[in-house]
Design an enzyme around this catalytic site. Structure first.
Site, short mmCIF file in Angstrom:
data_model
loop_
_atom_site.label_atom_id
_atom_site.label_comp_id
_atom_site.label_asym_id
_atom_site.label_seq_id
_atom_site.Cartn_x
_atom_site.Cartn_y
_atom_site.Cartn_z
N GLU A 1 20.17 17.44 -5.01
CA GLU A 1 20.75 16.38 -4.20
C GLU A 1 21.96 15.80 -4.92
O GLU A 1 22.22 16.10 -6.09
CB GLU A 1 19.73 15.27 -3.92
CG GLU A 1 18.59 15.70 -3.01
CD GLU A 1 17.62 14.57 -2.73
OE1 GLU A 1 17.81 13.46 -3.27
OE2 GLU A 1 16.67 14.79 -1.95
N LYS B 1 0.17 -5.72 4.90
CA LYS B 1 0.46 -6.52 6.09
C LYS B 1 0.29 -5.74 7.39
O LYS B 1 0.16 -6.33 8.46
CB LYS B 1 1.86 -7.12 6.00
CG LYS B 1 3.01 -6.14 6.10
CD LYS B 1 4.35 -6.80 5.77
CE LYS B 1 4.88 -7.61 6.91
NZ LYS B 1 6.27 -8.06 6.68
N ASP C 1 9.17 -9.81 1.77
CA ASP C 1 8.17 -10.87 1.56
C ASP C 1 7.81 -11.04 0.09
O ASP C 1 7.69 -12.17 -0.41
CB ASP C 1 6.90 -10.56 2.37
CG ASP C 1 7.19 -10.31 3.83
OD1 ASP C 1 7.95 -11.10 4.42
OD2 ASP C 1 6.68 -9.33 4.38
N HIS D 1 19.24 1.05 3.10
CA HIS D 1 18.17 1.98 2.76
C HIS D 1 17.24 1.47 1.66
O HIS D 1 16.02 1.52 1.80
CB HIS D 1 18.79 3.30 2.33
CG HIS D 1 17.80 4.39 2.05
ND1 HIS D 1 16.85 4.79 2.98
CD2 HIS D 1 17.60 5.17 0.96
CE1 HIS D 1 16.12 5.78 2.47
NE2 HIS D 1 16.54 6.00 1.25
N GLY E 1 12.55 14.05 -1.55
CA GLY E 1 11.46 14.45 -2.41
C GLY E 1 11.29 13.58 -3.63
O GLY E 1 11.66 12.41 -3.65
N HIS F 1 22.08 4.34 2.77
CA HIS F 1 21.97 5.79 2.87
C HIS F 1 23.13 6.28 3.74
O HIS F 1 23.37 5.74 4.81
CB HIS F 1 20.63 6.20 3.49
CG HIS F 1 20.30 7.64 3.25
ND1 HIS F 1 20.94 8.66 3.91
CD2 HIS F 1 19.43 8.24 2.40
CE1 HIS F 1 20.46 9.83 3.49
NE2 HIS F 1 19.55 9.59 2.57
N TYR G 1 7.80 6.98 5.21
CA TYR G 1 9.02 7.41 5.88
C TYR G 1 10.00 8.12 4.94
O TYR G 1 11.09 8.51 5.37
CB TYR G 1 9.72 6.20 6.52
CG TYR G 1 8.92 5.61 7.67
CD1 TYR G 1 9.01 6.15 8.95
CD2 TYR G 1 8.05 4.54 7.46
CE1 TYR G 1 8.28 5.63 10.00
CE2 TYR G 1 7.31 4.02 8.51
CZ TYR G 1 7.42 4.56 9.77
OH TYR G 1 6.68 4.05 10.81
N ALA G 2 9.61 8.28 3.67
CA ALA G 2 10.50 8.93 2.69
C ALA G 2 10.56 10.43 2.95
O ALA G 2 9.62 11.16 2.67
CB ALA G 2 10.02 8.65 1.28
N THR H 1 7.14 4.31 1.89
CA THR H 1 6.74 5.59 1.30
C THR H 1 6.52 6.65 2.37
O THR H 1 6.98 7.79 2.25
CB THR H 1 5.46 5.41 0.46
OG1 THR H 1 5.73 4.53 -0.63
CG2 THR H 1 4.97 6.76 -0.09
N ARG I 1 21.12 3.79 -7.20
CA ARG I 1 19.94 4.65 -7.39
C ARG I 1 20.29 6.11 -7.15
O ARG I 1 20.88 6.47 -6.16
CB ARG I 1 18.83 4.23 -6.43
CG ARG I 1 17.58 5.11 -6.51
CD ARG I 1 16.50 4.59 -5.59
NE ARG I 1 16.82 4.78 -4.19
CZ ARG I 1 16.49 5.86 -3.48
NH1 ARG I 1 15.83 6.86 -4.05
NH2 ARG I 1 16.80 5.94 -2.21
N ARG J 1 25.55 8.64 -3.67
CA ARG J 1 25.37 8.04 -2.35
C ARG J 1 26.40 6.96 -2.02
O ARG J 1 26.85 6.85 -0.89
CB ARG J 1 23.96 7.46 -2.23
CG ARG J 1 22.89 8.52 -2.08
CD ARG J 1 21.53 7.88 -1.95
NE ARG J 1 20.52 8.90 -1.66
CZ ARG J 1 19.24 8.64 -1.48
NH1 ARG J 1 18.81 7.38 -1.57
NH2 ARG J 1 18.38 9.60 -1.22
N SER K 1 0.80 -1.22 0.00
CA SER K 1 0.00 0.00 0.00
C SER K 1 0.84 1.27 0.00
O SER K 1 0.41 2.31 0.48
CB SER K 1 -0.93 0.00 1.23
OG SER K 1 -0.16 -0.07 2.43
N GLY K 2 2.06 1.18 -0.54
CA GLY K 2 2.89 2.36 -0.69
C GLY K 2 2.55 3.10 -1.98
O GLY K 2 1.51 2.85 -2.59
#
Length: 507
Positions: free
Chosen positions: A103, A25, A198, A326, A39, A219, A35-36, A33, A361, A265, A3-4
């Site tokens: 960034e 779950k 999962d 991360h 931006g 990260h 906790y992101a 999402t 990424r 990163r 559900s993100g």
């Protein structure tokens, strides 16, 4: 499933012509999402171009990006973000214009944010509000998906479990995995407790191809206070002028990369680790004391709040930080339509390996990828159902009791031991000796966990974590070079002749 940003984007698009069931779950807004902090990287500002964003993404990916996937996500991104804004997502503005920040790895300020450092939460809640308005979308919270239902290489749905309702078979014409990553396999992680891999494990057991599992992004900067939950200090803090200093107060990043704090990163994470080793210290520090107080408090309210709770005033004090696991760059291999190698099964977001990120990424590309690939998965799943003449016909499933009964096992102890092992032997720096040690230990734990039949998520999560950890370690052992986030101290150079290729796994 999930559900993100990717899962809800898929659900919204698919619901235009189909009935949709979202299985998650935990509660609907407990995912990566939310906790992101960072931006969304998107080409919306004057002077920026799709070509520039594509180049920055390809440069970060160090030769392993799928150029077509990068072009699709970057090009489609502006449409999806405009749509998100129409749905009520409020991004930070100045004089009624979007504010753009820069960034590491980006050549242009193209990052839009919400409430300074709560972008993910704003995106998630905008999507949830819309999902609740759609009558043909049903949401099952606190429901654990244990496995996919497959026959003859075709997915027909999933087996799920709820504490009160027990085990349920969900039959579906199309199934979309948007289950996120697996950061919880590491002791030091920015990920919430639900990120146990999962979806990756279910897809592998169902016969789907997994790819690039060695590429786990760390990260560079999470708040490090012994005993406290690791809290992300977003990359934009460095984008706003934050300086990294070692325990002696020395700025060190210019010694490692010409872009200093704004280096990619992987470079920043590896550099911080080297400084910690050189100074024999548990962490380094971010210095933002030179940034005006009002600007700091306005741009980073959540970071200010968390640091305040530990007696740290970000306007006056150094912020102790160190790297943490991360983001899973690898995952379930998909094509340009988010289809996996198992028919009628899709994957999107962090669970998928689209080829967007290559070996590293680029910051703030993940929410963008989630929006675009979620939309793509929902659209293609819905359209393929409309074109298909095949009806959904549930079939009889026989329960197999071939698994061993549970002997006495301390599952939490095994889980904690696994997380420590992965951090120590398959973390930021890797070598053959430690990877072989990890492989041996994981195989041993697997020998008395994987053949057991559990009746609750604690055991199922551990089995999934052991499987995913095994794939990460085996992939890291196999790739005898250093590239992007995969750093082998015994093979420090990038080998384009033998290793400019992907590592895949299939059961």
């Amino acid at each position: 499933m999930g559900s993100g940003v990717a899962g809800l984007s898929a659900a919204i698009e698919a619901s235009k012509h189909c009935s949709v069931l979202v299985v998650t779950k935990d509660k609907i807004d407990e995912n990566n999402t939310v906790y992101a902090q960072g931006g969304i990287a998107v080409v919306l500002s004057a002077g920026d171009t799709i070509v520039k964003h594509i180049k920055d993404t390809l440069d970060a990916g160090q030769g392993l990006c799928d150029k077509a996937a990068v072009k699709t996500v970057v090009s489609e991104g502006p449409k999806r973000v405009h749509e998100l804004i129409e749905w009520g997502a409020a991004f930070d503005k100045e004089d009624d214009r979007l504010i753009f920040t820069q960034e590491g790895g980006h050549s242009f300020p193209r990052i839009i944010r919400a409430q300074g450092d709560s972008t993910g939460r704003e995106v998630e809640h905008a999507l949830i509000r819309l999902v609740k308005e759609y009558k043909n979308i049903t949401v099952l919270e606190h429901t654990f998906a244990t496995d996919l239902i497959t026959r003859d290489g075709i997915c027909h749905g999933a087996i799920v479990w709820h504490a009160k309702k027990g085990t349920t078979l969900i039959w579906a014409k199309r199934t979309i995995l948007a289950t996120g990553g697996c950061g919880q396999v590491y002791r030091e992680t920015t990920n919430p407790d639900v990120a146990t891999g999962d979806g990756l494990a279910m897809a592998y057991r169902a016969g789907a191809v997994l790819q690039d599992m060695e590429f786990v992004q760390f990260h560079p900067t999470t708040l490090y206070i012994a005993g406290a939950v690791r809290f992300l200090i977003t990359e934009t803090v460095r984008g706003e002028g934050g300086i990294l200093r070692n325990k002696r107060g020395e700025r060190f990043m210019p010694r490692y990369h010409q872009q200093a704090e704004l280096a990619p990163r992987d470079v920043v994470s590896q550099s911080i680790l080297k400084e910690m080793q050189k100074t024999d210290h548990t962490n380094v520090y971010i210095d933002v004391r030179h940034i005006p107080r009002e600007r700091l408090y306005t741009r980073f309210p959540k970071i200010k709040e968390i640091c305040d709770s530990f007696g740290i005033d970000i306007a006056k004090d150094l912020i102790p930080v160190r790297p943490s696991a991360h983001y899973m760059i690898g995952g379930i291999k998909t094509d340009q339509f988010s289809r996996t190698t198992v028919r009628q099964l899709y994957a999107c977001g962090e669970a998928a390996c689209t080829g967007m990120h290559g070996a590293n990424r680029l910051g703030s590309n993940s929410l963008l990828e989630g929006l675009v690939t979620g939309y793509t998965a929902g659209k293609d799943a819905c359209e393929s159902i409309q074109k298909s003449v095949r009806k959904l016909v549930p079939y009889t499933i026989r329960e197999s009791m071939g698994l061993s009964k549970i002997s006495w096992l301390d599952l939490n102890d095994i889980r904690n031991s696994l997380k420590s092992l992965m951090w120590r032997d398959a973390g930021i720096e890797r070598d053959e000796r430690h990877l072989l040690e990890a492989e041996e230990m994981i195989e041993m734990w697997g020998s008395y966990v994987m053949d057991k039949e559990f009746s609750n998520p604690t055991g199922w999560e551990l089995q999934n974590m052991i499987l995913v950890s095994s794939l990460i370690v085996s992939s890291a052992l196999k790739r005898k070079e250093s590239r992007g986030v995969h750093h082998r101290t015994d093979y420090p150079e990038t080998d384009n002749i033998r290793w400019k290729k992907h590592i895949t796994w299939v059961l």
